[in-house]
Design a protein around this motif. Structure first.
Motif, PDB file in Angstrom:
ATOM      1  N   GLU A 146      -8.607  -6.088  30.128  1.00  0.00           N
ATOM      2  CA  GLU A 146      -7.191  -6.441  30.047  1.00  0.00           C
ATOM      3  C   GLU A 146      -6.378  -5.454  29.218  1.00  0.00           C
ATOM      4  O   GLU A 146      -5.152  -5.534  29.195  1.00  0.00           O
ATOM      5  CB  GLU A 146      -7.043  -7.842  29.445  1.00  0.00           C
ATOM      6  CG  GLU A 146      -7.691  -8.946  30.272  1.00  0.00           C
ATOM      7  CD  GLU A 146      -7.021  -9.113  31.625  1.00  0.00           C
ATOM      8  OE1 GLU A 146      -5.820  -8.791  31.733  1.00  0.00           O
ATOM      9  OE2 GLU A 146      -7.694  -9.557  32.565  1.00  0.00           O
ATOM     10  N   HIS A 147      -7.048  -4.535  28.508  1.00  0.00           N
ATOM     11  CA  HIS A 147      -6.352  -3.579  27.643  1.00  0.00           C
ATOM     12  C   HIS A 147      -6.835  -2.168  27.989  1.00  0.00           C
ATOM     13  O   HIS A 147      -7.591  -1.538  27.240  1.00  0.00           O
ATOM     14  CB  HIS A 147      -6.599  -3.890  26.162  1.00  0.00           C
ATOM     15  CG  HIS A 147      -6.120  -5.244  25.751  1.00  0.00           C
ATOM     16  ND1 HIS A 147      -6.796  -6.401  26.080  1.00  0.00           N
ATOM     17  CD2 HIS A 147      -5.020  -5.630  25.035  1.00  0.00           C
ATOM     18  CE1 HIS A 147      -6.133  -7.441  25.588  1.00  0.00           C
ATOM     19  NE2 HIS A 147      -5.061  -7.009  24.961  1.00  0.00           N
ATOM     20  N   LEU A 148      -6.397  -1.688  29.104  1.00  0.00           N
ATOM     21  CA  LEU A 148      -6.854  -0.397  29.610  1.00  0.00           C
ATOM     22  C   LEU A 148      -6.338   0.773  28.780  1.00  0.00           C
ATOM     23  O   LEU A 148      -6.801   1.897  28.939  1.00  0.00           O
ATOM     24  CB  LEU A 148      -6.406  -0.234  31.071  1.00  0.00           C
ATOM     25  CG  LEU A 148      -6.912  -1.309  32.039  1.00  0.00           C
ATOM     26  CD1 LEU A 148      -6.337  -1.082  33.431  1.00  0.00           C
ATOM     27  CD2 LEU A 148      -8.432  -1.321  32.079  1.00  0.00           C
ATOM     28  N   GLU A 149      -5.376   0.495  27.923  1.00  0.00           N
ATOM     29  CA  GLU A 149      -4.778   1.579  27.145  1.00  0.00           C
ATOM     30  C   GLU A 149      -5.605   1.983  25.934  1.00  0.00           C
ATOM     31  O   GLU A 149      -5.255   2.915  25.209  1.00  0.00           O
ATOM     32  CB  GLU A 149      -3.377   1.158  26.668  1.00  0.00           C
ATOM     33  CG  GLU A 149      -3.348   0.127  25.542  1.00  0.00           C
ATOM     34  CD  GLU A 149      -3.627  -1.302  26.003  1.00  0.00           C
ATOM     35  OE1 GLU A 149      -3.642  -2.210  25.155  1.00  0.00           O
ATOM     36  OE2 GLU A 149      -3.820  -1.488  27.224  1.00  0.00           O
ATOM     37  N   LEU A 150      -6.729   1.299  25.673  1.00  0.00           N
ATOM     38  CA  LEU A 150      -7.534   1.586  24.492  1.00  0.00           C
ATOM     39  C   LEU A 150      -8.093   3.014  24.535  1.00  0.00           C
ATOM     40  O   LEU A 150      -8.530   3.498  25.585  1.00  0.00           O
ATOM     41  CB  LEU A 150      -8.690   0.600  24.374  1.00  0.00           C
ATOM     42  CG  LEU A 150      -8.345  -0.862  24.080  1.00  0.00           C
ATOM     43  CD1 LEU A 150      -9.623  -1.671  23.941  1.00  0.00           C
ATOM     44  CD2 LEU A 150      -7.491  -0.984  22.833  1.00  0.00           C
ATOM     45  N   SER A 151      -8.101   3.636  23.366  1.00  0.00           N
ATOM     46  CA  SER A 151      -8.686   4.976  23.260  1.00  0.00           C
ATOM     47  C   SER A 151     -10.210   4.878  23.173  1.00  0.00           C
ATOM     48  O   SER A 151     -10.771   3.781  23.018  1.00  0.00           O
ATOM     49  CB  SER A 151      -8.147   5.686  22.021  1.00  0.00           C
ATOM     50  OG  SER A 151      -8.585   5.018  20.845  1.00  0.00           O
ATOM     51  N   LYS A 152     -10.876   6.015  23.236  1.00  0.00           N
ATOM     52  CA  LYS A 152     -12.331   6.031  23.158  1.00  0.00           C
ATOM     53  C   LYS A 152     -12.817   5.479  21.813  1.00  0.00           C
ATOM     54  O   LYS A 152     -13.759   4.686  21.754  1.00  0.00           O
ATOM     55  CB  LYS A 152     -12.846   7.461  23.353  1.00  0.00           C
ATOM     56  CG  LYS A 152     -14.376   7.564  23.363  1.00  0.00           C
ATOM     57  CD  LYS A 152     -14.835   9.002  23.404  1.00  0.00           C
ATOM     58  CE  LYS A 152     -14.378   9.700  24.673  1.00  0.00           C
ATOM     59  NZ  LYS A 152     -14.926  11.098  24.756  1.00  0.00           N
ATOM     60  N   SER A 153     -12.155   5.870  20.741  1.00  0.00           N
ATOM     61  CA  SER A 153     -12.580   5.394  19.416  1.00  0.00           C
ATOM     62  C   SER A 153     -12.361   3.888  19.271  1.00  0.00           C
ATOM     63  O   SER A 153     -13.158   3.200  18.623  1.00  0.00           O
ATOM     64  CB  SER A 153     -11.819   6.143  18.328  1.00  0.00           C
ATOM     65  OG  SER A 153     -10.424   5.909  18.422  1.00  0.00           O
ATOM     66  N   GLU A 154     -11.301   3.381  19.873  1.00  0.00           N
ATOM     67  CA  GLU A 154     -11.048   1.934  19.803  1.00  0.00           C
ATOM     68  C   GLU A 154     -12.105   1.164  20.590  1.00  0.00           C
ATOM     69  O   GLU A 154     -12.561   0.092  20.163  1.00  0.00           O
ATOM     70  CB  GLU A 154      -9.651   1.628  20.330  1.00  0.00           C
ATOM     71  CG  GLU A 154      -8.537   2.066  19.386  1.00  0.00           C
ATOM     72  CD  GLU A 154      -7.161   1.883  19.996  1.00  0.00           C
ATOM     73  OE1 GLU A 154      -6.207   1.653  19.229  1.00  0.00           O
ATOM     74  OE2 GLU A 154      -7.029   1.975  21.245  1.00  0.00           O
ATOM     75  N   LYS A 155     -12.492   1.701  21.720  1.00  0.00           N
ATOM     76  CA  LYS A 155     -13.552   1.038  22.484  1.00  0.00           C
ATOM     77  C   LYS A 155     -14.860   1.013  21.696  1.00  0.00           C
ATOM     78  O   LYS A 155     -15.610   0.037  21.742  1.00  0.00           O
ATOM     79  CB  LYS A 155     -13.764   1.778  23.813  1.00  0.00           C
ATOM     80  CG  LYS A 155     -12.627   1.588  24.803  1.00  0.00           C
ATOM     81  CD  LYS A 155     -12.935   2.302  26.110  1.00  0.00           C
ATOM     82  CE  LYS A 155     -11.817   2.103  27.121  1.00  0.00           C
ATOM     83  NZ  LYS A 155     -12.109   2.778  28.411  1.00  0.00           N
ATOM     84  N   LYS A 156     -15.128   2.105  20.968  1.00  0.00           N
ATOM     85  CA  LYS A 156     -16.352   2.152  20.164  1.00  0.00           C
ATOM     86  C   LYS A 156     -16.330   1.092  19.065  1.00  0.00           C
ATOM     87  O   LYS A 156     -17.341   0.448  18.776  1.00  0.00           O
ATOM     88  CB  LYS A 156     -16.525   3.551  19.566  1.00  0.00           C
ATOM     89  CG  LYS A 156     -16.809   4.634  20.593  1.00  0.00           C
ATOM     90  CD  LYS A 156     -16.760   6.007  19.959  1.00  0.00           C
ATOM     91  CE  LYS A 156     -16.947   7.101  21.010  1.00  0.00           C
ATOM     92  NZ  LYS A 156     -16.819   8.447  20.430  1.00  0.00           N
TER      93      LYS A 156
END
Length: 582
Positions: free
Chosen positions: A430-440
């Protein structure tokens, strides 16, 4: 001891002469006799044309009023008489000896009016006050239904009804009956008895079999009382100490469900805000101190109503403390508290955070917690994980609030990390705007070693997850399969290129493998190396996914193909394409 009977309404007839009161239009009442009237009494817009002798012989107050009038035709005004024109007419009929009927609906007005007119026994033997008091003590206060009706009518005659102790007598009567052992209660009709009896109840010799009177037989009928009176009744019942906290809690639930529209569905809108706010605050104040005397689901609905209606902060804090003590009993549906109007977020995650925080604080402040608290922690972990999966659907939910709540229960015991994985997956979707670091950061919340086979099958095909997370999932599943001698966790061997991505070549514990630094996660990889790794990983996904699909058909989903957009939750309920095709 005397049994309590719930019978029909009591009444008392005063006088024996025919009723000769008549109307002349809407505003005039008179006595139709041959004697001319010589006294006019005004009550509001109503004029009463009466005779002095029968009234003055029984009312000390009227005698003084008439004696102070200097006019030819005596005319007085008593607008402040309790009960108004109706009560005066009852008192006047008694003075004339005419028939007048007293019952639970008019006895309070008549008693207060008689007190106002000073119709005492010392002024005239067998006066009205004495007769009404006998009727109250011998009939009304012995009747369950009549006591409730009379108590309800006292609100219209304050402060007279309070000063004459009619209210206190009603409270004591109702509380004593509610506190009686149910085995000594005999009823003719109540809401609960109607609820208990069904069309299939057996008959014995043509008579309905005796039904056992439940502990809460009195609960429903008290719901008719105004909240101010209900509060005093419940307080009096509790003061007697013979009714359990569970029954008190059930009574409070029944009352607010009946009196607050939409409460049971959690959809309180419109209406008299001040009235409903006082209702919620009063019920909150009356909650028993005993833990689990009311269900946690009810407390959470009460909290939601408190938030919607803007109830006072002290009562809300006390309510939240009660909820925290029973948080292990809550369900996800109870936890989905809507945000207030005007807020962008769908759910009020802040209030959920405060509740969980109070639950956590118990471990540090309450030394008496036993093994049941450990079980409650496991339930709360499940609850929060499932709640986050639902809240993650809200595109306005900030990642920091998600992380704060999840981190607070990260150390709580869990059998698997499937639910927190589902929550993370839903948030990423639902939050496709997340950066790589945020996903981590999101993925560090889960322990890859604690994913079930079904969750693993989804994770290895989940392109929303960082590449390194997928490889860790593959590695731990491979290690588990090797340790188990194959079993149903058969895995293809991991290529060296993928093994090399694991930090320091050490596979360590699951927690150390899921809390690496950003440098460890990224590594020093060229674009060509990453491309090659993705190709090998795609191959492993296909192999692993095919093997898992054979072991768990119920988890077969769209992610077995190249389309990996479905969430973990969707994969658990979406049939495969092959099954959906004709």
């Amino acid at each position: 001891m005397q049994e309590i009977y719930i019978e029909t309404m009591k009444f008392m007839k005063l006088g024996s002469k025919p009723d000769q009161f008549q109307n002349d239009g809407d505003n005039i009442r008179y006595v139709a006799t041959e004697l001319a009237t010589d006294l006019i009494i005004n009550v509001g817009d109503i004029k009463f044309y009466l005779h002095k002798f029968p009234l003055l012989s029984k009312s000390s107050h009227l005698q003084r009023l008439v004696g102070s009038v200097n006019e030819e035709k005596d005319e007085i005004r008593i607008d402040d008489i309790p009960g108004g024109p109706t009560a005066l007419e009852i008192c006047a009929k008694f003075c004339y000896g005419m028939v007048a009927t007293l019952n639970a609906y008019n006895v309070v007005a008549a008693r207060c009016a008689a007190e106002y007119l000073e119709m005492y026994e010392t002024f005239e033997k067998g006066n009205l006050i004495y007769k009404i008091d006998v009727f109250l003590s011998s009939s009304i206060f012995r009747s369950w239904k009549d006591s409730i009706i009379v108590l309800q009518t006292t609100r219209s005659h304050l402060p007279w009804s309070e000063e004459l102790k009619i209210v206190s007598h009603c409270l004591d009567s109702i509380a004593s009956k509610a506190s009686t052992d149910p085995s000594r209660v005999d009823w003719s009709y109540t809401y609960n008895r109607k609820k208990l009896l069904s069309e299939n109840d057996p008959l014995w010799n043509g008579v309905m079999k005796q039904q056992t009177v439940p502990q809460d037989w009195w609960v429903e009928e008290l719901c008719e009382l105004h909240i101010a009176l209900y509060r005093r009744v419940i307080s009096t019942i509790r003061a007697k100490g013979r009714v359990s906290a569970d029954v008190i809690g059930e009574a409070l639930q029944a009352y607010i469900t009946r009196r607050l529209p939409g409460f049971s569905k959690g959809t309180i809108r419109g209406g008299d805000t001040l009235k409903y706010r006082y209702l919620v605050e009063t019920i909150t104040e009356l909650l028993p101190m005993e833990i689990s005397s009311v269900p946690c689901s009810f407390l959470l609905k009460l909290l939601q109503a408190s938030l919607v209606l803007g109830c006072g902060e002290p009562g809300r804090r006390e309510l939240m403390q009660k909820i925290a003590q029973q948080l292990g009993e809550a369900t996800v549906a109870d936890f989905l508290i809507r945000s207030s109007n005007g807020e962008t977020a769908l759910y009020n995650i802040d209030i959920v955070y405060d509740l969980v925080e109070q639950f956590v604080m118990q471990e540090h402040t309450d030394c008496s917690l036993g093994p049941e608290f450990y079980a409650a922690k496991a339930n709360v972990a499940t609850l929060v994980d499932s709640y986050l999966a639902e809240a993650a659907r809200d595109s306005s939910l900030h990642m920091s609030r998600f992380l704060d709540l999840a981190t607070m229960v990260s150390s709580f015991p869990r059998q698997t990390h499937d639910r927190i994985y589902r929550a993370i997956d839903m948030y990423l979707k639902e939050h496709l705007e997340l950066s790589k670091s945020e996903k981590k950061k999101m993925c560090r919340l889960m322990d890859c070693r604690k994913l079930s086979g079904e969750a693993w099958a989804h994770a290895v095909q989940n392109e929303r997850l960082p590449l390194r997370v997928v490889m860790q999932v593959l590695f731990f599943e491979h290690s588990r399969a090797a340790a188990g001698g194959g079993g149903d966790h058969t895995m293809p061997d991991l290529p060296r290129s993928i093994r090399a991505l694991l930090p320091g070549g050490s596979y360590g514990s699951s927690r150390s493998a899921t809390t690496n630094t950003d440098d460890d996660w990224d590594g020093d990889r060229t674009s060509e190396e990453l491309k090659s790794l993705k190709v090998e990983l795609a191959s492993l996904r296909l192999k692993g996914g095919a093997q898992k699909a054979g072991a768990k058909k119920m988890w077969s989903n769209e992610n077995s193909s190249s389309d990996t957009s479905g969430s973990f939750e969707e994969s658990r309920c979406t049939p495969s394409r092959s099954r959906r095709r004709p």
